[in-house]
Each structure stands twice: as C-alpha cells, then as structure tokens.
Design a protein around this motif. Structure first.
Motif, PDB file in Angstrom:
ATOM      1  N   LYS A   1       0.776  -1.401   0.013  1.00  0.00           N
ATOM      2  CA  LYS A   1       0.086  -0.039   0.067  1.00  0.00           C
ATOM      3  C   LYS A   1       0.966   1.316  -0.152  1.00  0.00           C
ATOM      4  O   LYS A   1       1.896   1.309   0.890  1.00  0.00           O
ATOM      5  N   SER A   2       0.397   2.291  -0.749  1.00  0.00           N
ATOM      6  CA  SER A   2       1.160   3.503  -0.907  1.00  0.00           C
ATOM      7  C   SER A   2       0.422   4.606  -0.355  1.00  0.00           C
ATOM      8  O   SER A   2      -0.823   4.497  -0.871  1.00  0.00           O
ATOM      9  N   ARG A   3       0.760   5.624   0.278  1.00  0.00           N
ATOM     10  CA  ARG A   3      -0.221   6.650   0.449  1.00  0.00           C
ATOM     11  C   ARG A   3       0.658   8.143   0.895  1.00  0.00           C
ATOM     12  O   ARG A   3       1.875   7.856   1.124  1.00  0.00           O
ATOM     13  N   MET A   4       0.051   9.095   0.162  1.00  0.00           N
ATOM     14  CA  MET A   4       0.857  10.221   0.240  1.00  0.00           C
ATOM     15  C   MET A   4       0.836  10.913   1.628  1.00  0.00           C
ATOM     16  O   MET A   4      -0.248  11.013   2.167  1.00  0.00           O
ATOM     17  N   SER A   5       1.968  11.353   2.023  1.00  0.00           N
ATOM     18  CA  SER A   5       2.037  12.190   3.260  1.00  0.00           C
ATOM     19  C   SER A   5       2.983  13.423   3.436  1.00  0.00           C
ATOM     20  O   SER A   5       4.060  13.172   3.079  1.00  0.00           O
TER      21      SER A   5
ATOM     22  N   TYR B   1       5.802   9.895  -0.227  1.00  0.00           N
ATOM     23  CA  TYR B   1       4.921   8.581  -0.500  1.00  0.00           C
ATOM     24  C   TYR B   1       5.511   7.611   0.885  1.00  0.00           C
ATOM     25  O   TYR B   1       6.687   7.403   0.915  1.00  0.00           O
TER      26      TYR B   1
ATOM     27  N   THR C   1       9.796   5.575   3.107  1.00  0.00           N
ATOM     28  CA  THR C   1       9.082   6.421   2.640  1.00  0.00           C
ATOM     29  C   THR C   1      10.258   6.899   1.176  1.00  0.00           C
ATOM     30  O   THR C   1      11.197   6.746   1.408  1.00  0.00           O
TER      31      THR C   1
ATOM     32  N   ASN D   1      -0.691   6.214  -5.631  1.00  0.00           N
ATOM     33  CA  ASN D   1      -1.839   6.261  -6.091  1.00  0.00           C
ATOM     34  C   ASN D   1      -1.625   8.152  -6.044  1.00  0.00           C
ATOM     35  O   ASN D   1      -1.099   8.747  -5.050  1.00  0.00           O
TER      36      ASN D   1
END
Length: 182
Positions: A96-100, A104, A152, A182
């Motif tokens: 899973k990847s998410r922007m923060s 990423y 990250t 994403n």
C-alpha cells in the motif's frame, strides 16, 4: 574432468618452480652452491631433496595427484517459473502507498512462508530489475505472523519501483511486486 586436469597441471607447475627455488637456495654442500633459481640442474639435486630429508617429497608429490571432490548444485529459474510464482503468490503480498506531506509512504505485509519455504529477504529495486539504478535490501519485522516493512520516498523520486521477495534457501521462490503510487 578438464578443469581437474588443468588444476593439477597448474599445481605441478607451481610446485616444480618452487622446487627449483628451494633447491637453488639450499644447494650448499653440493657442486651447485653457486646456482641461481633459474639455472639449477634439478637432476643432481633430486635425490637429496625428493628422497631425503625428514619429510620426503616422494610422499608429497603423489599427494598432489589425489583429487578432492566438491559437490555443487545449480538452480536455474526460467522466465516461466518467475511468471508462475508471480501469478500464484503476488496476491498474498499486500503493498500500500499513501501520500503524506509531499512524500509517499509505502507499507508492505508479506507472508512469513510460502509453500513451507521461510521468508529470506525483500529488496527494493528502482528501475529495471535486470539492470537497476538502485537495489536496496529492506529490514523487516514480524507482526501478527507476517513480515512487515515500510519506507518513504520523496514525491519527485517516484519512478518504476519493484519489491522482490525471496522465500527458501538456495533454489527458493522469488516473487516480484510492482509498487503502485496513487
């Protein structure tokens, strides 16, 4: 067989050259005490150095002909093997990847074993897996019976990234999972 023969010839050549040097350096008491390693006549000295002394070389030279054996196995996985492993096991690995804050965060959960083969390692590959621009092993830890890792990456560094998982020692299973941002 050819490699053993070549190795034996190489050992004999080295031994012969060393024997010349030893004979020249220890020629005192013979009629060749003036000799240099390159001009020694080995025959007059052979009786003294091959058959005499405390450790006769008559036992050492035949020992050079004794062959040692080594076992080696080679495991060659074909492209078809990799394809089948990816088809069978990719769904078991959760990436899973998410922007923060402009970066990423990639979180990975993988099984501790596949087909009774224990998890060995995971590496992050930037670019093509055949000639990567960066190849980084990732540290994992155990959580709820699974192997977990995370990393990250800056938003501007998002490129073709793949995680490669290895299960089992030697001829184990290798599974490649692309990282999708994403």
């Amino acid at each position: 067989m050819k490699s053993q023969l070549a190795e034996a010839c190489c050992i004999l050549k080295i031994t012969y050259n060393k024997l010349l040097k030893i004979a020249a350096n220890h020629a005192a008491g013979t009629n060749t005490h003036w000799a240099s390693p390159n001009s020694v006549r080995i025959c007059p000295l052979a009786k003294r150095y091959i058959f005499g002394g405390t450790m006769p070389m008559k036992w050492i030279l035949p020992a050079l002909f004794l062959c040692g054996t080594a076992e080696a196995t080679t495991c060659i996985a074909t492209d078809e093997d990799f394809f089948l492993w990816n088809q069978k096991y990719q769904s078991l690995i959760d990436v899973k990847s998410r922007m923060s804050d402009g970066d990423y965060v990639v979180e990975v959960n993988a099984p501790s074993s596949l087909d009774e083969r224990a998890f060995e390692n995971v590496v992050l590959v930037f670019g093509n897996s055949e000639s990567p621009s960066l190849f980084v092993p990732l540290q994992t830890y155990d959580e709820d019976g699974k192997k977990v890792t995370w990393y990250t990456v800056a938003g501007e560094m998002v490129r073709n990234q793949t995680l490669e998982f290895s299960y089992g020692e030697g001829c184990g299973i290798s599974v490649s999972v692309p990282v999708i941002f994403n």
